[in-house]
Design an enzyme around this catalytic site. Sequence first.
Site, PDB file in Angstrom:
ATOM      1  N   LYS A  97       0.864  -1.176   0.000  1.00 13.72           N
ATOM      2  CA  LYS A  97       0.000   0.000   0.000  1.00 13.72           C
ATOM      3  C   LYS A  97       0.902   1.228   0.000  1.00 13.72           C
ATOM      4  O   LYS A  97       1.690   1.426   0.929  1.00 13.72           O
ATOM      5  CB  LYS A  97      -0.913   0.010   1.229  1.00 13.72           C
ATOM      6  CG  LYS A  97      -1.787   1.252   1.313  1.00 13.72           C
ATOM      7  CD  LYS A  97      -2.508   1.338   2.645  1.00 13.72           C
ATOM      8  CE  LYS A  97      -3.194   2.701   2.781  1.00 13.72           C
ATOM      9  NZ  LYS A  97      -3.692   2.925   4.155  1.00 13.72           N
ATOM     10  N   GLY A 158      -7.419   9.162  10.367  1.00 16.28           N
ATOM     11  CA  GLY A 158      -7.483   9.163  11.821  1.00 16.28           C
ATOM     12  C   GLY A 158      -8.541  10.065  12.423  1.00 16.28           C
ATOM     13  O   GLY A 158      -8.644  10.177  13.646  1.00 16.28           O
ATOM     14  N   ALA A 184      -9.399   5.463   5.131  1.00 17.00           N
ATOM     15  CA  ALA A 184      -9.149   6.616   6.012  1.00 17.00           C
ATOM     16  C   ALA A 184     -10.408   7.416   6.311  1.00 17.00           C
ATOM     17  O   ALA A 184     -11.227   7.687   5.437  1.00 17.00           O
ATOM     18  CB  ALA A 184      -8.094   7.539   5.429  1.00 17.00           C
ATOM     19  N   GLY A 185     -10.530   7.771   7.585  1.00 14.80           N
ATOM     20  CA  GLY A 185     -11.597   8.665   8.026  1.00 14.80           C
ATOM     21  C   GLY A 185     -12.898   7.997   8.401  1.00 14.80           C
ATOM     22  O   GLY A 185     -13.787   8.632   8.940  1.00 14.80           O
ATOM     23  N   ASN A 206      -8.866   1.427  10.380  1.00 11.61           N
ATOM     24  CA  ASN A 206      -7.872   1.153  11.414  1.00 11.61           C
ATOM     25  C   ASN A 206      -8.228   1.859  12.721  1.00 11.61           C
ATOM     26  O   ASN A 206      -8.643   1.258  13.701  1.00 11.61           O
ATOM     27  CB  ASN A 206      -6.481   1.563  10.928  1.00 11.61           C
ATOM     28  CG  ASN A 206      -5.364   1.154  11.869  1.00 11.61           C
ATOM     29  OD1 ASN A 206      -4.202   1.244  11.536  1.00 11.61           O
ATOM     30  ND2 ASN A 206      -5.655   0.662  13.060  1.00 11.61           N
TER      31      ASN A 206
END
Length: 255
Positions: A97, A158, A184-185, A206
């Site tokens: 990635k 994040g 993401a987000g 994550n």
Amino acid sequence: MDDVLKIAGREIRSRFLLGTGKFPSHTVMRDTIVASGSHIVTVAVRRVDPDAGSENMLEYVPSGCILMPNTSGARNADEAVRIARLARAMGCGDWIKIEVISDNRYLLPDNAETIRATDILAKEGFVVMPYMNPDLMDARRLRDAGAASVMPLGAPIGTNKGLRMREMISILIEEMDLPVVVDAGIGLPSQAAESMEIGADAVLVNTAVATAKDPARIARAFAMAIQAGREAYLAGPGSIKKYAEASSPLTGFLR
């Protein structure tokens, strides 16, 4: 109807991709991966220490998962390429990635450098999944450079803000002939479901999982939401209308 996600010709068992950062312990991380059912897990190469023995985090990634190292920390294409080659040399495989981030405040990906790194690594045989700002022209450039998918951000990494880039991601889904993985987000299972409902092929999460009070439990919730969103997309939801429309006929009785 077969509904199989394929990336680089390989069948992927789950549309829920999981990151491995921020977990309170390797044991919690392992248990959460198992609970999530994820087939692809990503790990920052800088967190891997092959000489750490039993404390090597890779020892806690369940067998059968596709390990996808990421180039977190790279500020330009050259650094990303160097990290990818290091990951391969460490035995982490050919999936990578690409993350190229030179902006320290918003942590937004640098599309131009990402395209350059993708071009180099794809030619070296890597399966490249680039993290990107959702721009159609750049997505096409990534495809032409050899990317196996594109991974547009839903919101700054994040932040748990959700699908703030919905319109731009919708354009990628409509126009691209590569898998689109929202990355993401995404902070809640409902936001992951929304991503899938508009036609995304998969979602990577994550922070929202690793920082939850019960990571394994919320991972299961994400997995169910992603499956539900996919089912809804395949079902072909009804259209949105400007004016009210009765569910049952309003004429023909009560004369």
